[in-house]
Design a protein around this motif. Structure first.
Motif, mmCIF file in Angstrom:
data_model
loop_
_atom_site.group_PDB
_atom_site.id
_atom_site.type_symbol
_atom_site.label_atom_id
_atom_site.label_comp_id
_atom_site.label_asym_id
_atom_site.label_seq_id
_atom_site.Cartn_x
_atom_site.Cartn_y
_atom_site.Cartn_z
ATOM 1 N N UNK A 189 0.849 -1.372 0.013
ATOM 2 C CA UNK A 189 0.089 0.025 -0.127
ATOM 3 C C UNK A 189 0.910 1.151 -0.025
ATOM 4 N N UNK A 190 0.196 2.414 -0.736
ATOM 5 C CA UNK A 190 1.237 3.517 -0.825
ATOM 6 C C UNK A 190 0.333 4.546 0.008
ATOM 7 N N UNK A 191 1.246 5.472 0.897
ATOM 8 C CA UNK A 191 0.745 6.375 1.553
ATOM 9 C C UNK A 191 1.604 7.769 1.628
ATOM 10 N N UNK A 192 2.206 8.030 0.413
ATOM 11 C CA UNK A 192 3.053 9.009 0.394
ATOM 12 C C UNK A 192 4.344 8.788 1.540
ATOM 13 N N UNK A 193 4.857 7.886 1.771
ATOM 14 C CA UNK A 193 5.704 7.347 2.599
ATOM 15 C C UNK A 193 6.882 7.897 2.253
ATOM 16 N N UNK A 194 7.682 8.409 3.122
ATOM 17 C CA UNK A 194 9.190 8.670 3.152
ATOM 18 C C UNK A 194 9.969 8.144 4.244
ATOM 19 N N UNK A 195 11.231 7.600 4.132
ATOM 20 C CA UNK A 195 11.822 6.868 5.008
ATOM 21 C C UNK A 195 13.353 7.499 4.894
ATOM 22 N N UNK A 196 13.385 8.744 5.106
ATOM 23 C CA UNK A 196 14.583 9.824 4.984
ATOM 24 C C UNK A 196 14.957 10.209 6.470
ATOM 25 N N UNK A 197 14.331 10.171 7.536
ATOM 26 C CA UNK A 197 14.704 10.471 8.575
ATOM 27 C C UNK A 197 13.648 11.554 9.022
ATOM 28 N N UNK A 198 14.003 12.233 10.296
ATOM 29 C CA UNK A 198 13.311 13.425 10.928
ATOM 30 C C UNK A 198 14.295 14.192 11.430
ATOM 31 N N UNK A 199 14.185 15.523 11.343
ATOM 32 C CA UNK A 199 15.092 16.532 11.947
ATOM 33 C C UNK A 199 14.388 17.286 12.944
ATOM 34 N N UNK A 253 22.156 17.574 5.804
ATOM 35 C CA UNK A 253 21.124 16.612 5.911
ATOM 36 C C UNK A 253 19.761 16.918 5.446
ATOM 37 N N UNK A 254 19.206 17.941 5.799
ATOM 38 C CA UNK A 254 17.974 18.392 5.180
ATOM 39 C C UNK A 254 18.291 19.847 4.232
ATOM 40 N N UNK A 255 18.596 19.916 3.110
ATOM 41 C CA UNK A 255 18.809 21.022 2.623
ATOM 42 C C UNK A 255 17.596 21.826 2.213
ATOM 43 N N UNK A 256 16.322 21.320 2.364
ATOM 44 C CA UNK A 256 15.053 22.273 2.543
ATOM 45 C C UNK A 256 15.340 23.180 3.425
ATOM 46 N N UNK A 257 16.107 23.110 4.503
ATOM 47 C CA UNK A 257 16.279 24.154 5.462
ATOM 48 C C UNK A 257 17.193 25.215 5.181
ATOM 49 N N UNK A 258 17.989 25.046 4.072
ATOM 50 C CA UNK A 258 19.115 26.013 3.937
ATOM 51 C C UNK A 258 18.845 27.282 3.758
ATOM 52 N N UNK A 259 17.412 27.812 3.410
ATOM 53 C CA UNK A 259 17.138 29.034 3.110
ATOM 54 C C UNK A 259 16.481 29.681 4.221
ATOM 55 N N UNK A 260 16.642 28.978 5.502
ATOM 56 C CA UNK A 260 16.177 29.836 6.913
ATOM 57 C C UNK A 260 16.933 30.668 7.286
ATOM 58 N N UNK A 261 18.249 30.850 6.649
ATOM 59 C CA UNK A 261 19.222 31.894 7.271
ATOM 60 C C UNK A 261 19.733 31.376 8.593
ATOM 61 N N UNK A 262 20.041 32.511 9.522
ATOM 62 C CA UNK A 262 20.573 32.059 10.948
ATOM 63 C C UNK A 262 19.622 31.792 11.775
ATOM 64 N N UNK A 263 18.171 31.415 11.429
ATOM 65 C CA UNK A 263 17.235 31.046 12.614
ATOM 66 C C UNK A 263 17.598 29.881 13.448
ATOM 67 N N UNK A 266 12.560 17.901 2.444
ATOM 68 C CA UNK A 266 12.802 16.723 1.876
ATOM 69 C C UNK A 266 12.398 15.442 2.843
ATOM 70 N N UNK A 267 12.106 15.984 3.863
ATOM 71 C CA UNK A 267 11.932 14.830 5.235
ATOM 72 C C UNK A 267 10.954 15.599 6.122
ATOM 73 N N UNK A 268 10.504 14.898 7.347
ATOM 74 C CA UNK A 268 9.790 15.527 8.345
ATOM 75 C C UNK A 268 10.713 16.345 9.484
ATOM 76 N N UNK A 269 10.127 17.222 9.947
ATOM 77 C CA UNK A 269 11.071 17.954 11.057
ATOM 78 C C UNK A 269 10.078 18.552 12.158
ATOM 79 N N UNK A 270 10.694 18.981 13.173
ATOM 80 C CA UNK A 270 10.121 19.685 14.332
ATOM 81 C C UNK A 270 11.012 20.776 14.633
ATOM 82 N N UNK A 271 10.325 21.978 14.607
ATOM 83 C CA UNK A 271 10.582 23.268 15.150
ATOM 84 C C UNK A 271 10.387 23.145 16.546
ATOM 85 N N UNK A 272 11.370 22.710 17.405
ATOM 86 C CA UNK A 272 11.157 22.475 18.931
ATOM 87 C C UNK A 272 10.713 23.691 19.631
ATOM 88 N N UNK A 273 11.187 24.883 19.089
ATOM 89 C CA UNK A 273 10.900 26.088 19.948
ATOM 90 C C UNK A 273 9.611 26.656 19.767
#
Length: 416
Positions: free
Chosen positions: A128-138, A175-185, A291-298
């Motif tokens: 079964x398919x459910x838009x699964x990604x096994x890349x980890x989480x940051x 690891x997560x190039x999708x965050x590269x545009x977040x600057x120094x946050x 490219x993967x899941x993430x949690x902005x903990x703050x």
């Protein structure tokens, strides 16, 4: 045996699948028009053993108190004289010692790691398919102080089997190039490579279809459960809006309604609803998204990449069974999306939603036989129901069959 499962969310549907696979005749009773239309309709999409640290901890009390007067926190508590809320709160505070936090975390992590394995086994077995990604989480933090505090929690999980990598900002962006545009946050974070993501509603819908076609599971939807008839220490019948149903065994998996329902028949089940908000947004430019899941903990904001959609989730609100929402309930998550993934989404296209998580004071679900011989519990999974559902279903099937479960049952079985 003939078994009734009450609730067709991810927990109830997974239980039905495993029970039917064992050869039982399974019927799932659901008040909504289709499976996964309650709590499982939308969530952060994270299958996250990395989120196994117990909510109840020594630092929780300060956050709990701040939430009474601050609206900018990810935790919101609306004080109530509801006896169920007061009882739940008292029990939650009792769990806030370091010893109890560690004990609860150990159980939670044990089940989460097992359940991730079970999800992947189902995927391999069924395709079964459910838009699964096994890349980890940051799991990332915006300043060094919070990063240091978070790292202490993750080291505790790592000592008990969770694979993690402590990453500075440069490594995090690798690891997560999708965050590269977040600057120094972002100061840095934790990368959990075994964590994964997927759409729980899609998973439930397709697992329900497969369980029906392959194992004969029946789904009675648009059928509200009204109560149980108890006789001689057993459930004699399940009362529904469409008439009574009988079976050899009954499984209670009614999400946030589980506690209220159980108390009507004298079962002490301290499940309380905790509201969360989600937004599902098409990616305007997929290359600018994560490219993967993430949690902005703050910020208490979590997200997943589901195909070419971004799923965001935020907030834990104690406000009874209220499921309403307003535009400003999504302000925090949209702000985070703009900061982390500039240009990736148009928030005006978001599908917004609010649902209730079935929280136990311990953050640990209850799985197994109740005080009644043929009534089983599989509920109380809180904010990680998607993570724990399949492991819980397999664990429950083992208990029903009289088999020794694959994992240590300590801390999961009902105590009364």
């Amino acid at each position: 045996m003939k078994i009734l499962v009450l609730g067709a969310g991810v927990v109830g549907t997974a239980a039905a699948y495993y029970l039917a696979r064992d050869g039982h005749e399974v019927t799932v009773v659901e008040r909504h028009p289709a499976p996964a239309h309650g709590t499982s309709y939308s969530n952060a999409g994270l299958v996250s053993p990395g989120d196994a640290y117990s909510w109840a901890s020594p630092g929780a009390l300060a956050v709990f108190l701040k939430s009474l007067y601050r609206r900018d926190l990810g935790i919101r508590v609306r004080p109530s004289l509801d006896p169920a809320f007061l009882s739940w709160t008292w029990r939650f505070l009792f769990q806030c010692t370091e010893a109890r936090a560690h004990a609860n975390t150990d159980v939670k992590l044990r089940l989460a790691l097992y359940s991730r394995q079970c999800i992947n086994e189902i995927t391999a077995e069924t395709g079964i398919d459910f838009d699964e990604r096994r890349r980890g989480i940051v799991y990332f933090y915006r300043d060094q102080k919070s990063l240091d505090a978070g790292a202490r929690h993750f080291r505790y999980l790592a000592e008990r089997g969770l694979e993690i990598e402590l990453a500075d900002r440069k490594r995090l962006f690798e690891v997560e190039p999708g965050l590269a545009h977040s600057g120094d946050r972002i100061a840095g974070g934790i990368y959990s490579p075994i964590d994964q993501t997927g759409d729980s509603r899609m998973f439930v819908t397709r697992l329900a279809e497969l369980a029906t076609a392959r194992h004969g599971v029946k789904f009675l939807c648009d059928t509200a459960v009204e109560g149980l008839d108890i006789e001689a220490g057993r459930v004699r019948a399940v009362r529904t809006a469409k008439g009574p149903l009988t079976a050899d065994a009954v499984v209670l998996s009614m999400g946030p309604e589980s506690g209220v329902f159980a108390r009507k028949v004298g079962v002490d089940l301290p499940v309380y609803p905790v509201k969360g908000y989600t937004a599902t947004i098409p990616l305007e430019d997929p290359a600018l998204g994560p490219t993967m899941g993430g949690v902005d903990e703050d910020r208490y904001v979590a997200y997943s990449r589901l195909g070419n959609r971004l799923r965001m989730a935020s907030t834990a609100e104690f406000n009874g069974f209220d499921r309403s929402f307003r535009p400003d309930d999504f302000t925090r998550m949209f702000r985070s999306a703009r900061e982390l993934f500039p240009g990736a989404i148009d928030e005006k296209k978001a599908e917004c939603w609010a649902g209730l998580r079935p929280m136990m004071p311990t953050s640990v679900p209850v799985i197994g036989r109740s005080r009644y011989d043929n009534l089983y519990l599989d509920t109380g999974h809180g904010h990680v129901g998607w993570t724990m559902a399949c492991g819980s279903g397999k664990f429950l099937a083992d208990v029903v069959a009289g088999r020794t479960p694959d994992i240590d049952p300590q801390g999961l079985l009902p105590t009364a």
